[in-house]
Design a protein around this motif. Sequence first.
Motif, PDB file in Angstrom:
ATOM      1  N   LYS A   1       0.673  -1.114  -0.203  1.00  0.00           N
ATOM      2  CA  LYS A   1       0.007   0.145   0.278  1.00  0.00           C
ATOM      3  C   LYS A   1       1.128   1.197   0.256  1.00  0.00           C
ATOM      4  CE  LYS A   1      -3.250   1.991   3.104  1.00  0.00           C
ATOM      5  NZ  LYS A   1      -4.340   1.882   4.780  1.00  0.00           N
ATOM      6  N   ILE A   2       0.554   2.602  -0.673  1.00  0.00           N
ATOM      7  CA  ILE A   2       1.334   3.563  -0.352  1.00  0.00           C
ATOM      8  C   ILE A   2       0.506   4.500  -0.438  1.00  0.00           C
ATOM      9  CG2 ILE A   2       2.576   5.399  -2.100  1.00  0.00           C
ATOM     10  CD1 ILE A   2       3.588   2.633  -3.818  1.00  0.00           C
ATOM     11  N   ASP A   3       0.861   5.257   0.404  1.00  0.00           N
ATOM     12  CA  ASP A   3      -0.459   6.097   1.647  1.00  0.00           C
ATOM     13  C   ASP A   3      -0.318   7.262   0.909  1.00  0.00           C
ATOM     14  OD1 ASP A   3      -2.402   4.371   2.947  1.00  0.00           O
ATOM     15  OD2 ASP A   3      -0.557   4.145   4.690  1.00  0.00           O
ATOM     16  N   GLY A   4      -1.581   8.714   0.262  1.00  0.00           N
ATOM     17  CA  GLY A   4      -1.403   9.806   0.548  1.00  0.00           C
ATOM     18  C   GLY A   4      -0.680  10.068  -0.966  1.00  0.00           C
ATOM     19  N   VAL A   5      -1.212   9.622  -1.603  1.00  0.00           N
ATOM     20  CA  VAL A   5      -0.402  10.315  -3.031  1.00  0.00           C
ATOM     21  C   VAL A   5      -1.446  10.026  -4.317  1.00  0.00           C
ATOM     22  CG1 VAL A   5       1.239   7.773  -3.011  1.00  0.00           C
ATOM     23  CG2 VAL A   5      -1.034   7.741  -4.079  1.00  0.00           C
ATOM     24  N   SER A   6      -1.165  11.468  -5.234  1.00  0.00           N
ATOM     25  CA  SER A   6      -1.595  11.922  -6.344  1.00  0.00           C
ATOM     26  C   SER A   6      -1.705  10.951  -7.099  1.00  0.00           C
ATOM     27  CB  SER A   6      -1.554  13.636  -6.175  1.00  0.00           C
ATOM     28  OG  SER A   6      -2.002  13.453  -8.142  1.00  0.00           O
ATOM     29  N   VAL A   7      -2.439  10.512  -8.042  1.00  0.00           N
ATOM     30  CA  VAL A   7      -2.606   9.570  -8.506  1.00  0.00           C
ATOM     31  C   VAL A   7      -3.229   9.466 -10.267  1.00  0.00           C
ATOM     32  CG1 VAL A   7      -4.355   7.054  -9.654  1.00  0.00           C
ATOM     33  CG2 VAL A   7      -3.057   7.451  -7.008  1.00  0.00           C
ATOM     34  N   ALA A   8      -2.579   9.657 -11.355  1.00  0.00           N
ATOM     35  CA  ALA A   8      -2.347   9.896 -12.379  1.00  0.00           C
ATOM     36  C   ALA A   8      -4.254   8.909 -13.065  1.00  0.00           C
ATOM     37  CB  ALA A   8      -1.831   9.388 -13.583  1.00  0.00           C
TER      38      ALA A   8
END
Length: 105
Positions: A5-12
């Motif tokens: 899991k990768i928290d706190g990201v902006s996803v395209a």
Amino acid sequence: MTTEKIDGVSVATQASVYFDGKCISHGITLPDGTRKSVGVILPATLTFQTGAPEAMECVAGGCEYKLAGSDTWLRSGPGDTFSIPGNSSFDIRVSEAYHYICHFG
């Protein structure tokens, strides 16, 4: 250890689709500006070019890869990471869906 899991990201939300759909990924940006991509490569043998250095982390499935200038195929499975220099290339052979995180830089 495999990243789950990768928290706190902006996803395209628009996927990057390569090799007639054999590789599909989404770019993500961490709060500190670090870029990564998360994707899947379907069964195929492909050649990727790199601009910046990259590290390919296997999340699920597996692959064989060969770095530019080498004749040796190496295996990567869940939890494994292999590194590719910038301005280089690598071949990847996939026989089952290979889920990955590409770490740039």
